[in-house]
Write a protein that holds these residues in place. Structure first.
Motif, PDB file in Angstrom:
ATOM      1  N   GLN B  33      41.956  62.915   1.616  1.00 53.66           N
ATOM      2  CA  GLN B  33      40.835  63.795   1.344  1.00 53.66           C
ATOM      3  C   GLN B  33      40.849  64.212  -0.127  1.00 53.66           C
ATOM      4  O   GLN B  33      41.914  64.302  -0.740  1.00 53.66           O
ATOM      5  CB  GLN B  33      40.887  65.042   2.240  1.00 53.66           C
ATOM      6  N   THR B  92      46.106  63.575   4.904  1.00 54.06           N
ATOM      7  CA  THR B  92      45.913  64.329   6.144  1.00 54.06           C
ATOM      8  C   THR B  92      46.979  63.910   7.147  1.00 54.06           C
ATOM      9  O   THR B  92      46.904  62.844   7.731  1.00 54.06           O
ATOM     10  CB  THR B  92      44.519  64.062   6.737  1.00 54.06           C
ATOM     11  N   GLY B  93      47.991  64.786   7.325  1.00 56.92           N
ATOM     12  CA  GLY B  93      49.006  64.547   8.330  1.00 56.92           C
ATOM     13  C   GLY B  93      48.591  65.180   9.641  1.00 56.92           C
ATOM     14  O   GLY B  93      47.558  65.837   9.728  1.00 56.92           O
ATOM     15  N   PHE B  94      49.431  65.037  10.667  1.00 54.36           N
ATOM     16  CA  PHE B  94      49.100  65.567  11.987  1.00 54.36           C
ATOM     17  C   PHE B  94      48.963  67.086  11.959  1.00 54.36           C
ATOM     18  O   PHE B  94      48.071  67.667  12.566  1.00 54.36           O
ATOM     19  CB  PHE B  94      50.166  65.159  12.992  1.00 54.36           C
ATOM     20  N   GLN B  95      49.863  67.723  11.265  1.00 55.23           N
ATOM     21  CA  GLN B  95      49.868  69.180  11.298  1.00 55.23           C
ATOM     22  C   GLN B  95      49.552  69.809   9.959  1.00 55.23           C
ATOM     23  O   GLN B  95      49.382  71.021   9.890  1.00 55.23           O
ATOM     24  CB  GLN B  95      51.235  69.681  11.757  1.00 55.23           C
ATOM     25  N   LYS B  96      49.493  69.029   8.921  1.00 56.30           N
ATOM     26  CA  LYS B  96      49.376  69.640   7.606  1.00 56.30           C
ATOM     27  C   LYS B  96      48.709  68.694   6.628  1.00 56.30           C
ATOM     28  O   LYS B  96      48.600  67.491   6.863  1.00 56.30           O
ATOM     29  CB  LYS B  96      50.760  70.006   7.081  1.00 56.30           C
ATOM     30  N   LEU B  97      48.257  69.294   5.537  1.00 58.13           N
ATOM     31  CA  LEU B  97      47.789  68.528   4.392  1.00 58.13           C
ATOM     32  C   LEU B  97      48.909  68.498   3.353  1.00 58.13           C
ATOM     33  O   LEU B  97      49.552  69.512   3.108  1.00 58.13           O
ATOM     34  CB  LEU B  97      46.550  69.189   3.786  1.00 58.13           C
ATOM     35  N   PHE B  99      49.234  67.956  -0.477  1.00 53.15           N
ATOM     36  CA  PHE B  99      48.373  67.929  -1.650  1.00 53.15           C
ATOM     37  C   PHE B  99      49.043  67.269  -2.840  1.00 53.15           C
ATOM     38  O   PHE B  99      50.272  67.285  -2.983  1.00 53.15           O
ATOM     39  CB  PHE B  99      47.978  69.353  -2.053  1.00 53.15           C
ATOM     40  N   GLY B 100      48.199  66.710  -3.707  1.00 55.53           N
ATOM     41  CA  GLY B 100      48.666  66.203  -4.980  1.00 55.53           C
ATOM     42  C   GLY B 100      48.822  67.323  -5.982  1.00 55.53           C
ATOM     43  O   GLY B 100      48.588  68.496  -5.685  1.00 55.53           O
TER      44      GLY B 100
END
Lengths: 114, 109
Positions: B33, B92-97, B99-100
């Motif tokens: 994303q 986009t992970g299962f439970q969290k983002l 970020f870069g």
């Protein structure tokens, strides 16, 4: 419709103190996540709660804790504050727990530790 | 742990110029994303890319997902002052983002 709301907007604390940050998700959203954004960096995941249960935890010390209430609002607590805890704390809500579900972020709480 | 590096870290341009920012990973993205964050606000989702080679357009913004799903780019055509902000990519992970590091863009009139 109201978006994600967070309170307070700004907060100044001294080292060793305790802080509680609050988040109200978008109506109907059952999942709340907390992120820490240090100045100049991207947000880092702290916790995710879904249906009042912790479903994920990032790499943060035990001084950080959170909970979710029956109305799906959430609190993030930080004990024994350190200077390095100074950051923007973001809350995000989503409809579901599953990956790929869009997360909507609040404006954040700016915490300054002196 | 997935590491997302964004480049450049900071970009200052004049209104009307074109620009490209990049997001690179140490491993394959499940999906990616792009967000924009303005001062005093939380990140706002711009786009989600899922398939290798995918290209999505949002007005003057063009998003590309690398064929190998290890990199992505955001191209802005004819930048405007309203494009000013911090641009973040996130896996986009299962439970969290995850970020870069972010690219801070300043567009001057």
């Amino acid at each position: 419709d109201a978006g994600v709301t967070q309170s307070p907007t700004h907060l100044i604390k001294t080292r060793g103190q305790h802080v509680t940050l609050r988040c109200s998700p978008i109506s109907g959203h059952k999942s709340v996540s907390w992120y820490q954004q240090v100045l100049g960096q991207g947000p880092q995941f702290i916790f995710q709660y879904y249906e009042k249960e912790e479903r994920g935890r990032g790499n943060f010390p035990d001084r950080f804790s959170a909970r979710q209430f029956p109305n799906y609002s959430s609190e993030l607590n930080v004990n024994a504050l350190l200077l390095g805890d100074s950051a923007l704390y973001l809350c995000a809500s989503s409809l579901l727990l599953a990956g790929g579900t869009t997360q909507y972020f609040g404006p954040g709480t700016r915490l300054t530790v002196l | 742990t997935q590491l997302l590096e964004q480049s450049p870290q900071f970009l200052s341009i004049q209104e009307g110029e074109n620009l490209t920012v990049y997001c690179n990973s140490s491993s394959v993205f499940s999906s990616l994303q792009w967000y924009r964050q303005e001062p005093g606000e939380g990140p706002v989702l711009l786009v989600t890319v899922v398939t290798g080679g995918e290209v999505k357009k949002l007005k003057r913004l063009t998003f590309q997902f690398g064929d190998a799903r290890k990199d992505s780019s955001l191209h802005i055509t004819a930048a405007q002052p309203g494009d000013t902000g911090l641009y973040l990519c996130a896996e986009t992970g299962f439970q969290k983002l995850v970020f870069g590091t972010g690219t801070r863009l300043l567009v001057s009139p």
